[in-house]
Scaffold this active site. Sequence first.
Site, short mmCIF file in Angstrom:
data_model
loop_
_atom_site.label_atom_id
_atom_site.label_comp_id
_atom_site.label_asym_id
_atom_site.label_seq_id
_atom_site.Cartn_x
_atom_site.Cartn_y
_atom_site.Cartn_z
N VAL A 1 -0.06 39.46 21.57
CA VAL A 1 -1.42 39.78 22.02
C VAL A 1 -1.76 41.27 21.92
O VAL A 1 -2.92 41.65 22.05
CB VAL A 1 -1.67 39.29 23.48
CG1 VAL A 1 -1.51 37.79 23.58
CG2 VAL A 1 -0.76 40.02 24.47
N TYR B 1 3.71 48.74 35.67
CA TYR B 1 3.20 47.36 35.78
C TYR B 1 2.01 47.30 36.72
O TYR B 1 0.97 46.70 36.40
CB TYR B 1 4.32 46.43 36.26
CG TYR B 1 3.86 45.00 36.48
CD1 TYR B 1 3.67 44.14 35.40
CD2 TYR B 1 3.61 44.52 37.76
CE1 TYR B 1 3.24 42.84 35.59
CE2 TYR B 1 3.18 43.22 37.96
CZ TYR B 1 2.99 42.38 36.87
OH TYR B 1 2.56 41.09 37.07
N1 LIG Z 1 5.17 35.69 38.65
C1 LIG Z 1 4.56 36.48 39.50
O1 LIG Z 1 5.01 36.68 40.64
C2 LIG Z 1 3.24 37.11 39.13
C3 LIG Z 1 2.53 37.79 40.14
C4 LIG Z 1 1.34 38.39 39.83
C5 LIG Z 1 0.83 38.32 38.53
N2 LIG Z 1 1.55 37.66 37.58
C6 LIG Z 1 0.98 37.62 36.25
O2 LIG Z 1 0.87 36.27 35.84
C7 LIG Z 1 0.97 36.20 34.41
C8 LIG Z 1 2.02 35.18 34.03
O3 LIG Z 1 3.26 35.64 34.55
P1 LIG Z 1 4.55 34.69 34.67
O4 LIG Z 1 5.12 34.94 36.00
O5 LIG Z 1 4.22 33.34 34.24
O6 LIG Z 1 5.49 35.45 33.60
P2 LIG Z 1 6.52 34.91 32.55
O7 LIG Z 1 7.36 36.09 32.20
O8 LIG Z 1 7.18 33.67 33.03
O9 LIG Z 1 5.58 34.53 31.29
C9 LIG Z 1 4.91 35.51 30.55
C10 LIG Z 1 4.81 35.03 29.11
O10 LIG Z 1 4.07 36.00 28.36
C11 LIG Z 1 4.67 36.12 27.09
N3 LIG Z 1 4.36 37.41 26.47
C12 LIG Z 1 4.83 38.62 26.84
N4 LIG Z 1 4.38 39.56 26.00
C13 LIG Z 1 3.61 38.92 25.07
C14 LIG Z 1 2.89 39.36 23.94
N5 LIG Z 1 2.87 40.66 23.58
N6 LIG Z 1 2.22 38.44 23.21
C15 LIG Z 1 2.26 37.13 23.55
N7 LIG Z 1 2.92 36.66 24.63
C16 LIG Z 1 3.60 37.55 25.37
C17 LIG Z 1 6.15 35.98 27.36
O11 LIG Z 1 6.88 35.67 26.18
C18 LIG Z 1 6.19 34.90 28.41
O12 LIG Z 1 6.32 33.62 27.85
C19 LIG Z 1 1.25 37.62 33.94
O13 LIG Z 1 0.04 38.22 33.55
C20 LIG Z 1 1.80 38.30 35.18
O14 LIG Z 1 1.61 39.69 35.14
C21 LIG Z 1 2.74 37.05 37.84
#
Ligand SMILES: NC(=O)c1ccc[n+]([C@@H]2O[C@H](COP(=O)([O-])OP(=O)(O)OC[C@H]3O[C@@H](n4cnc5c(N)ncnc54)[C@H](O)[C@@H]3O)[C@@H](O)[C@H]2O)c1
Length: 248
Positions: free
Chosen positions: A59, A155
């Site tokens: 992305v 982050y």
């Molecule tokens: N898990 C938490 O506690 C939490 C809390 C707040 C916000 N978030 C946000 O929620 C969203 C999802 O997080 P998650 O916990 O499912 O994380 P995760 O790490 O399980 O999944 C993130 C996915 O994004 C993909 N990714 C990373 N860089 C990429 C790129 N350049 N191009 C395409 N894909 C890419 C990764 O390969 C991975 O599959 C994120 O935006 C994260 O910041 C998560």
Amino acid sequence: MSEAKNVIVTGAASGIGQACARDLADEGHLVLALDLSAEALDAAHPGAGNSLVPFAGDVSNPADCENAVAAAVDRFGGLDAMIHFAAIHSSVPWSELGADEFNRVLAVNVTGSFLMSQAAARPMIAQGGGSIVLTASGIVHIGGVGGAGRGGPAYASSKAAIIALTRSLARSLGGDGIRVNAIAPGATETAMTAGYTEEARANVRNVAALGRMGRAEEIADAARFLISDPASYISGEIMNVNGAASFA
Ligand SMILES: NC(=O)c1ccc[n+]([C@@H]2O[C@H](COP(=O)([O-])OP(=O)(O)OC[C@H]3O[C@@H](n4cnc5c(N)ncnc54)[C@H](O)[C@@H]3O)[C@@H](O)[C@H]2O)c1
């Protein structure tokens, strides 16, 4: 269920994006599931049928974003919604944080959010409307110090930028019938929080009134609502999904 939609979900090979892509496809929507690796997408969505199309792309790469949108439009005949979860974590504390790490996180989490939104908006404008959901984080309320698997300054800053981006795009695209919102998840059980220590988990249980971390499906549900027809007058909104976490 609201009318079946053509949707792109990014970050679809893991965690919240995986749950969202799967649940949308199960509900009868057509989903282009984007993540970095085709192998990871296949593993996350084994036996995916015609309603879930894997797409390998980065992305933070403008061409990949354009190609993903073109593939969705070509395959589905249009694009109604883009739900953007793809992001990278950074637990580096302030004293060890350098420009390379900071810029790496901003390139994926902030520029990537913009590039996917910009690419998705073009066919939506031609189509007369659509919906975009970006992902901020509860960390923006208190900041992040990093360490122990938790988000650090790079982050947290990247996620704060999503709020201004969401509101800016909501104003930019509202006249074209495109709604732009964000969800702000609290700590959620996914690969991103796998490095949390027991102390960090206990802290989440203490600050969240519901006394637990979120599940990926619970966060995905909020995003699915925001692209649905019953959310037709919601735009520019940042929806907290955090079990009533108190940051006071
Ligand atoms: N898990 C938490 O506690 C939490 C809390 C707040 C916000 N978030 C946000 O929620 C969203 C999802 O997080 P998650 O916990 O499912 O994380 P995760 O790490 O399980 O999944 C993130 C996915 O994004 C993909 N990714 C990373 N860089 C990429 C790129 N350049 N191009 C395409 N894909 C890419 C990764 O390969 C991975 O599959 C994120 O935006 C994260 O910041 C998560």
